[in-house]
Scaffold this motif. Sequence first.
Motif, mmCIF file in Angstrom:
data_model
loop_
_atom_site.group_PDB
_atom_site.id
_atom_site.type_symbol
_atom_site.label_atom_id
_atom_site.label_comp_id
_atom_site.label_asym_id
_atom_site.label_seq_id
_atom_site.Cartn_x
_atom_site.Cartn_y
_atom_site.Cartn_z
ATOM 1 N N UNK A 179 4.043 -32.846 -28.545
ATOM 2 C CA UNK A 179 4.251 -31.404 -28.559
ATOM 3 C C UNK A 179 5.645 -31.051 -29.085
ATOM 4 N N UNK A 180 6.642 -31.798 -28.664
ATOM 5 C CA UNK A 180 8.016 -31.565 -29.138
ATOM 6 C C UNK A 180 8.089 -31.831 -30.640
ATOM 7 N N UNK A 181 7.459 -32.912 -31.099
ATOM 8 C CA UNK A 181 7.435 -33.249 -32.520
ATOM 9 C C UNK A 181 6.822 -32.102 -33.330
ATOM 10 N N UNK A 182 5.695 -31.579 -32.868
ATOM 11 C CA UNK A 182 5.037 -30.470 -33.585
ATOM 12 C C UNK A 182 5.931 -29.236 -33.637
ATOM 13 N N UNK A 183 6.585 -28.941 -32.541
ATOM 14 C CA UNK A 183 7.504 -27.798 -32.497
ATOM 15 C C UNK A 183 8.656 -27.993 -33.474
ATOM 16 N N UNK B 175 19.256 -20.965 -35.512
ATOM 17 C CA UNK B 175 17.870 -20.508 -35.467
ATOM 18 C C UNK B 175 16.962 -21.640 -34.983
ATOM 19 N N UNK B 176 17.102 -22.824 -35.569
ATOM 20 C CA UNK B 176 16.270 -23.971 -35.222
ATOM 21 C C UNK B 176 16.344 -24.285 -33.722
ATOM 22 N N UNK B 177 17.547 -24.367 -33.202
ATOM 23 C CA UNK B 177 17.698 -24.716 -31.794
ATOM 24 C C UNK B 177 17.252 -23.594 -30.873
ATOM 25 N N UNK B 178 17.467 -22.373 -31.279
ATOM 26 C CA UNK B 178 17.009 -21.238 -30.471
ATOM 27 C C UNK B 178 15.486 -21.194 -30.390
ATOM 28 N N UNK B 179 14.837 -21.326 -31.545
ATOM 29 C CA UNK B 179 13.368 -21.243 -31.574
ATOM 30 C C UNK B 179 12.696 -22.451 -30.924
ATOM 31 N N UNK B 180 13.201 -23.653 -31.190
ATOM 32 C CA UNK B 180 12.595 -24.827 -30.544
ATOM 33 C C UNK B 180 12.848 -24.768 -29.039
ATOM 34 N N UNK B 181 14.018 -24.310 -28.648
ATOM 35 C CA UNK B 181 14.333 -24.179 -27.223
ATOM 36 C C UNK B 181 13.390 -23.215 -26.522
ATOM 37 N N UNK C 291 6.453 -23.836 -22.961
ATOM 38 C CA UNK C 291 5.411 -24.840 -22.726
ATOM 39 C C UNK C 291 5.643 -25.658 -21.473
ATOM 40 N N UNK C 292 6.885 -25.796 -21.062
ATOM 41 C CA UNK C 292 7.176 -26.622 -19.887
ATOM 42 C C UNK C 292 7.436 -25.777 -18.640
ATOM 43 N N UNK C 293 7.303 -24.456 -18.765
ATOM 44 C CA UNK C 293 7.564 -23.539 -17.641
ATOM 45 C C UNK C 293 8.969 -23.712 -17.076
ATOM 46 N N UNK C 294 9.913 -23.973 -17.945
ATOM 47 C CA UNK C 294 11.313 -24.092 -17.545
ATOM 48 C C UNK C 294 12.016 -22.778 -17.837
ATOM 49 N N UNK C 295 13.082 -22.521 -17.102
ATOM 50 C CA UNK C 295 13.839 -21.297 -17.352
ATOM 51 C C UNK C 295 15.268 -21.586 -17.809
ATOM 52 N N UNK C 296 15.708 -22.814 -17.647
ATOM 53 C CA UNK C 296 17.080 -23.163 -18.023
ATOM 54 C C UNK C 296 17.185 -23.475 -19.508
ATOM 55 N N UNK C 297 18.411 -23.681 -19.940
ATOM 56 C CA UNK C 297 18.644 -24.041 -21.339
ATOM 57 C C UNK C 297 17.952 -25.354 -21.676
ATOM 58 N N UNK C 298 17.528 -25.465 -22.918
ATOM 59 C CA UNK C 298 16.881 -26.686 -23.383
ATOM 60 C C UNK C 298 17.915 -27.684 -23.863
#
Length: 183
Positions: A3-7, A50-56, A62-69
């Motif tokens: 999933x991370x790879x696809x993102x 942009x890349x880090x914001x959007x992937x984050x 998808x992981x139901x997390x609320x903190x920074x990635x």
Amino acid sequence: MNLVWKTMTRQLHFIHLAYGVRIHAFVLMSNHFHLIARAPEGNLSEAMQFFMSETGKDLRDWSDRINRTYGSRFHRSLISSPLYYLHAYKYVYRNPIEAGICKSVEDYEFSSLKGLLGEGPIEVPIFDDGNWENWESRTQTLNWLNTQPDRGSWEQVQKALKKEVFKLARQNNRPSVLENDAL
């Protein structure tokens, strides 16, 4: 990881098209990634933001997390010579081997190398850097990538990549032995 790879690959396509970023190598690890790219338009910081914001955002959703990635913003190192580029190129693709995840560079699933070798779909928009043209054969290139450098050389490259400008440390007031050798 799938999933991370696809993102990541989806967003790499976007920054390639929207920002003109030319991607030369990409490897996704379980807790970080390596990217060799250039931005002819001088907008690498904007593209990476942009890349880090959007992937984050995607990964948090998808992981139901609320903190920074990501723990911090991206780190870049200007590579100013073809020899330094080869050191960085080998470092990026050998990272999964050094981490003990696989035995050879071509075995690692989450790497742009698979598509470059024709062993899978080209999921990352790789810009031809001519790197593979400098070798007599694909086998020779893979042998070079799979040859383990000595620990001292590996650590020199690792330290150089942490600097703003890739620069190999001098040893005893002399240039590094790596100045004339692509590991």
